[in-house]
Write an enzyme that holds these catalytic residues in place. Structure first.
Site, PDB file in Angstrom:
ATOM      1  N   GLU A 243       8.841 -34.444  -1.623  1.00  0.00           N
ATOM      2  CA  GLU A 243       9.319 -34.991  -2.891  1.00  0.00           C
ATOM      3  C   GLU A 243       9.264 -36.515  -2.930  1.00  0.00           C
ATOM      4  OE1 GLU A 243      12.462 -33.284  -5.059  1.00  0.00           O
ATOM      5  OE2 GLU A 243      12.462 -31.401  -3.945  1.00  0.00           O
TER       6      GLU A 243
ATOM      7  N   ARG B 279      19.605 -25.936  -6.775  1.00  0.00           N
ATOM      8  CA  ARG B 279      20.821 -25.636  -7.543  1.00  0.00           C
ATOM      9  C   ARG B 279      20.494 -24.960  -8.873  1.00  0.00           C
ATOM     10  NH1 ARG B 279      21.128 -30.739  -5.594  1.00  0.00           N
ATOM     11  NH2 ARG B 279      20.725 -31.769  -7.569  1.00  0.00           N
TER      12      ARG B 279
ATOM     13  N   THR C 117       5.374 -44.097  -0.811  1.00  0.00           N
ATOM     14  CA  THR C 117       4.967 -44.575   0.530  1.00  0.00           C
ATOM     15  C   THR C 117       4.652 -43.405   1.459  1.00  0.00           C
ATOM     16  OG1 THR C 117       6.387 -46.493   0.219  1.00  0.00           O
ATOM     17  CG2 THR C 117       5.653 -46.054   2.466  1.00  0.00           C
TER      18      THR C 117
ATOM     19  N   ALA D  12       8.597 -45.074 -10.372  1.00  0.00           N
ATOM     20  CA  ALA D  12       9.910 -45.736 -10.429  1.00  0.00           C
ATOM     21  C   ALA D  12       9.704 -47.104 -11.075  1.00  0.00           C
ATOM     22  CB  ALA D  12      10.487 -45.914  -9.021  1.00  0.00           C
TER      23      ALA D  12
ATOM     24  N   SER E 139      14.404 -44.322 -10.910  1.00  0.00           N
ATOM     25  CA  SER E 139      13.463 -43.262 -11.306  1.00  0.00           C
ATOM     26  C   SER E 139      14.181 -42.094 -11.975  1.00  0.00           C
ATOM     27  CB  SER E 139      12.682 -42.776 -10.082  1.00  0.00           C
ATOM     28  OG  SER E 139      13.536 -42.108  -9.192  1.00  0.00           O
TER      29      SER E 139
ATOM     30  N   GLU F   1       0.817  -1.221   0.000  1.00  0.00           N
ATOM     31  CA  GLU F   1       0.000   0.000   0.000  1.00  0.00           C
ATOM     32  C   GLU F   1       0.851   1.271   0.000  1.00  0.00           C
ATOM     33  OE1 GLU F   1      -0.255  -2.651   1.873  1.00  0.00           O
ATOM     34  OE2 GLU F   1      -2.304  -3.148   2.417  1.00  0.00           O
TER      35      GLU F   1
ATOM     36  N   ASP G  24      17.956 -43.229  -4.068  1.00  0.00           N
ATOM     37  CA  ASP G  24      18.484 -42.209  -4.993  1.00  0.00           C
ATOM     38  C   ASP G  24      19.675 -41.423  -4.458  1.00  0.00           C
ATOM     39  OD1 ASP G  24      16.325 -42.981  -6.455  1.00  0.00           O
ATOM     40  OD2 ASP G  24      15.132 -41.176  -6.084  1.00  0.00           O
TER      41      ASP G  24
ATOM     42  N   TRP H 188      15.913 -40.603 -15.274  1.00  0.00           N
ATOM     43  CA  TRP H 188      14.920 -39.611 -14.872  1.00  0.00           C
ATOM     44  C   TRP H 188      13.607 -39.905 -15.584  1.00  0.00           C
ATOM     45  CZ3 TRP H 188      16.299 -36.817 -10.914  1.00  0.00           C
ATOM     46  CH2 TRP H 188      17.652 -36.556 -10.716  1.00  0.00           C
TER      47      TRP H 188
ATOM     48  N   LEU I 269      19.039 -32.827  -2.551  1.00  0.00           N
ATOM     49  CA  LEU I 269      17.855 -32.040  -2.160  1.00  0.00           C
ATOM     50  C   LEU I 269      18.122 -30.552  -1.976  1.00  0.00           C
ATOM     51  CD1 LEU I 269      16.094 -34.525   0.345  1.00  0.00           C
ATOM     52  CD2 LEU I 269      15.630 -34.213  -2.087  1.00  0.00           C
TER      53      LEU I 269
HETATM   54  N1  LIG Z   1       9.044 -40.197  -9.506  1.00  0.00           N
HETATM   55  C1  LIG Z   1       9.216 -39.459  -8.444  1.00  0.00           C
HETATM   56  O1  LIG Z   1       8.826 -38.283  -8.422  1.00  0.00           O
HETATM   57  C2  LIG Z   1       9.902 -40.046  -7.253  1.00  0.00           C
HETATM   58  C3  LIG Z   1      10.104 -39.245  -6.133  1.00  0.00           C
HETATM   59  C4  LIG Z   1      10.715 -39.820  -5.017  1.00  0.00           C
HETATM   60  C5  LIG Z   1      11.097 -41.141  -5.047  1.00  0.00           C
HETATM   61  N2  LIG Z   1      10.897 -41.863  -6.166  1.00  0.00           N
HETATM   62  C6  LIG Z   1      11.267 -43.291  -6.197  1.00  0.00           C
HETATM   63  O2  LIG Z   1      10.454 -43.945  -5.237  1.00  0.00           O
HETATM   64  C7  LIG Z   1      11.196 -44.975  -4.589  1.00  0.00           C
HETATM   65  C8  LIG Z   1      11.194 -44.708  -3.108  1.00  0.00           C
HETATM   66  O3  LIG Z   1       9.874 -44.623  -2.638  1.00  0.00           O
HETATM   67  P1  LIG Z   1       9.383 -45.491  -1.419  1.00  0.00           P
HETATM   68  O4  LIG Z   1       7.903 -45.429  -1.437  1.00  0.00           O
HETATM   69  O5  LIG Z   1      10.062 -46.808  -1.449  1.00  0.00           O
HETATM   70  O6  LIG Z   1      10.020 -44.737  -0.180  1.00  0.00           O
HETATM   71  P2  LIG Z   1       9.675 -43.371   0.564  1.00  0.00           P
HETATM   72  O7  LIG Z   1       8.236 -43.071   0.484  1.00  0.00           O
HETATM   73  O8  LIG Z   1      10.633 -42.339   0.153  1.00  0.00           O
HETATM   74  O9  LIG Z   1      10.064 -43.775   2.039  1.00  0.00           O
HETATM   75  C9  LIG Z   1       9.374 -44.807   2.686  1.00  0.00           C
HETATM   76  C10 LIG Z   1       9.907 -44.994   4.076  1.00  0.00           C
HETATM   77  O10 LIG Z   1       9.621 -43.843   4.848  1.00  0.00           O
HETATM   78  C11 LIG Z   1       9.629 -44.215   6.202  1.00  0.00           C
HETATM   79  N3  LIG Z   1       8.521 -43.606   6.920  1.00  0.00           N
HETATM   80  C12 LIG Z   1       8.635 -42.685   7.915  1.00  0.00           C
HETATM   81  N4  LIG Z   1       7.439 -42.347   8.385  1.00  0.00           N
HETATM   82  C13 LIG Z   1       6.527 -43.058   7.694  1.00  0.00           C
HETATM   83  C14 LIG Z   1       5.118 -43.171   7.754  1.00  0.00           C
HETATM   84  N5  LIG Z   1       4.396 -42.457   8.624  1.00  0.00           N
HETATM   85  N6  LIG Z   1       4.501 -43.996   6.894  1.00  0.00           N
HETATM   86  C15 LIG Z   1       5.198 -44.704   5.987  1.00  0.00           C
HETATM   87  N7  LIG Z   1       6.552 -44.660   5.903  1.00  0.00           N
HETATM   88  C16 LIG Z   1       7.210 -43.855   6.752  1.00  0.00           C
HETATM   89  C17 LIG Z   1       9.530 -45.745   6.247  1.00  0.00           C
HETATM   90  O11 LIG Z   1      10.788 -46.240   6.670  1.00  0.00           O
HETATM   91  P3  LIG Z   1      11.010 -46.439   8.254  1.00  0.00           P
HETATM   92  O12 LIG Z   1       9.944 -47.392   8.703  1.00  0.00           O
HETATM   93  O13 LIG Z   1      12.375 -46.939   8.390  1.00  0.00           O
HETATM   94  O14 LIG Z   1      10.810 -45.084   8.862  1.00  0.00           O
HETATM   95  C18 LIG Z   1       9.274 -46.124   4.816  1.00  0.00           C
HETATM   96  O15 LIG Z   1       9.850 -47.352   4.459  1.00  0.00           O
HETATM   97  C19 LIG Z   1      12.567 -44.927  -5.190  1.00  0.00           C
HETATM   98  O16 LIG Z   1      12.647 -45.904  -6.207  1.00  0.00           O
HETATM   99  C20 LIG Z   1      12.678 -43.553  -5.773  1.00  0.00           C
HETATM  100  O17 LIG Z   1      13.564 -43.528  -6.882  1.00  0.00           O
HETATM  101  C21 LIG Z   1      10.300 -41.356  -7.254  1.00  0.00           C
END
Ligand SMILES: NC(=O)c1ccc[n+]([C@@H]2O[C@H](COP(=O)([O-])OP(=O)(O)OC[C@H]3O[C@@H](n4cnc5c(N)ncnc54)[C@H](OP(=O)(O)O)[C@@H]3O)[C@@H](O)[C@H]2O)c1
Length: 339
Positions: free
Chosen positions: A265, A182, A269, A137, A143, A27, A175, A145, A179
């Site tokens: 990101e 850049r 899971t 992935a 993943s 303003e 991966d 890219w 993070l």
């Molecule tokens: N295309 C994309 O944009 C993209 C982005 C990111 C990743 N990726 C790919 O996705 C894959 C990884 O994904 P992901 O699903 O395996 O792993 P994630 O979602 O990154 O991590 C999962 C882990 O988070 C932990 N965690 C902590 N709090 C949690 C909760 N409340 N609920 C569930 N888990 C919790 C758990 O391990 P603990 O039990 O030990 O805590 C669980 O095993 C890789 O292959 C990566 O390259 C792709």
């Protein structure tokens, strides 16, 4: 983020915006830019003017001193009472209906601030890159890219604009991402906090995150029973380990540290866990011209904790918006409108 336009006799006579935190507000900037006296003019503002002494004098004072006759405001500021103050001083005040398209745009513009003040946690934007068949992935975890270079460049800018970047430990193990923001213009003045949901403190000591923890903050959110030795080893390398019983807890802790926006990101899971807990406000999905055709490859959002068997019960987002980014399409969906 606030803008102000001063209009007199149907002509714009001054414009201004709040360019940086602690700098002059929209303003007074617009009033100072007026090409003629703003007395009797209408001020259009995107956010309710402030009426308290903060880092700058109250905008209500500036509007009253300039003898502005009317103020049209697109969104209320829950932390201020500037409109009431102006009304009491005899200014004709109009606040847009909350359902008005411009009111919604104004609230979205300040989604971070509004979410943080209303809920005490940062605004969460989930960003993922998906193949045309909805996979994030390969079944073996590759993943890199999926999305193209332009999309990834845009993500670096979003990181620079976020208070924190958050991932699950699965993504770190697969991966080993840095993070950081850049190659962004203008150069990043402060890197976002890099946070990992890592209940068992599995963050590797030789990961890029750990190795760069002295340069930009890294926080691992661990459960209370995470191995103490692991926590100590990480702390020695500059990684902060903070206890969080749930993702909501982790977000609350980031909120306490004045982090108002989080770029989540992945992976699928933790995306599912946060969506299921109602903690994702906005989804940014880069859809890339890639097909995997493997039903065992992970999807976009893992289990959310709710079993939906009828489309009637499925979660609907707000209207989708899309834009081409290089060879990808960015789909933007709001899961929760900022209050
Ligand atoms: N295309 C994309 O944009 C993209 C982005 C990111 C990743 N990726 C790919 O996705 C894959 C990884 O994904 P992901 O699903 O395996 O792993 P994630 O979602 O990154 O991590 C999962 C882990 O988070 C932990 N965690 C902590 N709090 C949690 C909760 N409340 N609920 C569930 N888990 C919790 C758990 O391990 P603990 O039990 O030990 O805590 C669980 O095993 C890789 O292959 C990566 O390259 C792709």
């Amino acid at each position: 983020m606030v803008g102000c336009v001063i209009v007199k006799d149907g002509r714009v006579i001054g414009e201004g915006f709040h360019a940086r935190y602690g700098g002059p507000h929209a303003e007074p900037t617009a009033l100072a830019a007026c090409t003629e006296s703003p007395a009797g003019a209408t001020a259009y503002v995107t956010l309710e003017p402030c009426d308290r002494y903060g880092r700058t004098p109250p905008c209500t004072e500036a509007l009253l001193a300039a003898r502005v006759a009317r103020v049209v405001c697109a969104s209320a500021d829950p932390t201020q009472s500037g409109l009431a103050r102006l009304r009491a001083a005899g200014v004709d005040v109009e606040l847009l209906d909350p359902g008005h398209e411009l009111a919604r745009a104004a609230r979205r513009q300040n989604a971070a601030f509004r979410t943080w003040t209303a809920l005490g946690r940062p605004h969460v934007r989930l960003k993922l890159a998906a193949t045309l068949d909805g996979r994030t992935a390969t079944r073996t975890g590759d993943s890199r890219w999926i999305s193209g270079a332009e999309s990834r460049r845009l993500v670096h800018r979003w990181r620079a604009e976020s208070g924190a970047v958050l991932v699950g430990i699965g993504t770190v193990l697969a991966d080993d991402p840095a993070l950081t923001a850049r190659d962004v213009e203008p150069a990043v003045r402060r890197q976002p906090v890099r946070a990992v949901l890592d209940r068992h403190a599995r963050l590797p000591l030789d990961s890029r995150l750990t190795r760069s923890a002295e340069d930009a903050p890294v926080v691992a959110f661990v459960s209370r029973d995470a191995p103490a030795a692991r926590r100590t080893a990480l702390e020695r390398r500059g990684v902060e380990t903070a206890e969080a019983a749930s993702p909501a807890d982790a977000l609350r802790e980031l909120g306490r540290r004045q982090v108002t926006s989080v770029l989540l990101e992945g992976g699928a899971t933790v995306a599912g866990a946060l969506v299921g807990a109602g903690l994702v406000d906005r989804l940014a999905l880069f859809v890339a011209p890639v097909l995997l055709g493997d039903p065992a490859a992970p999807g976009i959002v893992g289990p959310t904790g709710a079993l939906v068997t009828s489309m009637q019960d499925a979660r609907r987002t707000g209207e989708l918006e899309s834009v081409a980014v290089g060879g990808d399409i960015l789909v933007d969906a709001w899961l929760r409108e900022p209050a």
